[in-house]
Design a protein around this motif. Structure first.
Motif, mmCIF file in Angstrom:
data_model
loop_
_atom_site.group_PDB
_atom_site.id
_atom_site.type_symbol
_atom_site.label_atom_id
_atom_site.label_comp_id
_atom_site.label_asym_id
_atom_site.label_seq_id
_atom_site.Cartn_x
_atom_site.Cartn_y
_atom_site.Cartn_z
ATOM 1 N N UNK A 1 -4.386 47.785 -14.744
ATOM 2 C CA UNK A 1 -3.128 47.084 -14.654
ATOM 3 C C UNK A 1 -3.331 45.658 -15.177
ATOM 4 N N UNK A 2 -2.557 45.248 -16.183
ATOM 5 C CA UNK A 2 -2.646 43.892 -16.725
ATOM 6 C C UNK A 2 -1.830 42.934 -15.867
ATOM 7 N N UNK A 3 -2.420 41.789 -15.607
ATOM 8 C CA UNK A 3 -1.729 40.742 -14.859
ATOM 9 C C UNK A 3 -1.772 39.465 -15.669
ATOM 10 N N UNK A 4 -0.697 38.704 -15.560
ATOM 11 C CA UNK A 4 -0.603 37.421 -16.238
ATOM 12 C C UNK A 4 -0.269 36.362 -15.198
ATOM 13 N N UNK A 5 -0.876 35.184 -15.341
ATOM 14 C CA UNK A 5 -0.641 34.109 -14.389
ATOM 15 C C UNK A 5 -0.245 32.838 -15.108
ATOM 16 N N UNK A 6 0.499 32.004 -14.396
ATOM 17 C CA UNK A 6 0.855 30.688 -14.898
ATOM 18 C C UNK A 6 0.934 29.718 -13.733
ATOM 19 N N UNK A 7 0.331 28.565 -13.898
ATOM 20 C CA UNK A 7 0.319 27.547 -12.862
ATOM 21 C C UNK A 7 1.374 26.500 -13.175
ATOM 22 N N UNK A 8 2.111 26.055 -12.151
ATOM 23 C CA UNK A 8 3.126 25.030 -12.347
ATOM 24 C C UNK A 8 3.302 24.192 -11.105
ATOM 25 N N UNK A 9 4.156 23.188 -11.229
ATOM 26 C CA UNK A 9 4.393 22.244 -10.148
ATOM 27 C C UNK A 9 5.891 22.074 -9.954
ATOM 28 N N UNK A 10 6.333 22.144 -8.698
ATOM 29 C CA UNK A 10 7.738 21.933 -8.373
ATOM 30 C C UNK A 10 7.918 20.497 -7.891
ATOM 31 N N UNK A 11 8.686 19.723 -8.641
ATOM 32 C CA UNK A 11 8.977 18.342 -8.249
ATOM 33 C C UNK A 11 9.861 18.342 -7.002
ATOM 34 N N UNK A 12 10.788 19.296 -6.910
ATOM 35 C CA UNK A 12 11.731 19.357 -5.791
ATOM 36 C C UNK A 12 11.029 19.554 -4.450
ATOM 37 N N UNK A 13 9.975 20.386 -4.446
ATOM 38 C CA UNK A 13 9.276 20.673 -3.184
ATOM 39 C C UNK A 13 7.919 19.993 -3.085
ATOM 40 N N UNK A 14 7.488 19.320 -4.174
ATOM 41 C CA UNK A 14 6.189 18.653 -4.218
ATOM 42 C C UNK A 14 5.050 19.646 -3.945
ATOM 43 N N UNK A 15 5.147 20.827 -4.567
ATOM 44 C CA UNK A 15 4.160 21.874 -4.341
ATOM 45 C C UNK A 15 3.732 22.512 -5.664
ATOM 46 N N UNK A 16 2.461 22.897 -5.720
ATOM 47 C CA UNK A 16 1.960 23.682 -6.837
ATOM 48 C C UNK A 16 2.255 25.147 -6.556
#
Length: 153
Positions: A1-16
């Motif tokens: 099973x192929x999986x893809x990931x992406x990391x980001x940051x939410x300014x609204x919640x101050x969370x990664x």
């Protein structure tokens, strides 16, 4: 099973947050998407992705959203995921690409100098670099460079 990931940051919640996309079964035409808020300890389902072709690069995060290109061109081919709203979207491509709907091409999406860019391989010996000078404004796409490979006999 192929999986893809992406990391980001939410300014609204101050969370990664980490976006995960995968095909849970071979029969499913569209991958499932899940979101993990760092520190929460759990993954949450956010439904199916709007496209069957998902590639989540780490170098294409801009304005709170991760960006990636579908493998073939045609209309709206630059996808995005907004980490504040946890919704998928699309970024309008340059008008030039509307002419290329029937052609396949290899595109790469990234961020450089605070601007979204795409590299499009037109033919095997030529590629173009387009930059979106004002985020979200279709008319701000500018062809910055055309690079032709040097072929030696």
């Amino acid at each position: 099973m192929s999986r893809f990931w992406g990391l980001g940051y939410s300014i609204a919640t101050n969370q990664y947050k980490l976006l995960q996309s995968y095909y849970p079964t071979l029969e499913l035409n569209y991958p499932t998407a899940e979101i993990y808020t760092i520190g929460s300890g759990t993954w949450r389902s956010i439904g199916n992705t709007p496209t069957g072709s998902v590639s989540l690069p780490f170098n294409a995060f801009l304005n709170g959203a991760l960006h990636w290109s579908k493998s073939s061109l045609g209309g709206e081919f630059i996808n995005s995921f907004d980490f504040d709203t946890e919704r998928f979207g699309m970024v309008p491509p340059p008008d030039h690409f509307q002419e290329l709907d029937k052609e396949s091409g290899d595109t790469t999406t990234g961020v450089l100098g605070g601007c979204l860019f795409i590299i499009h391989v037109v033919i095997s010996e030529l590629f173009e670099i387009w930059v979106m000078k004002e985020y979200g404004v279709k008319e701000s796409w500018t062809k910055q460079f055309v690079v032709q490979y040097l072929l030696y006999p």
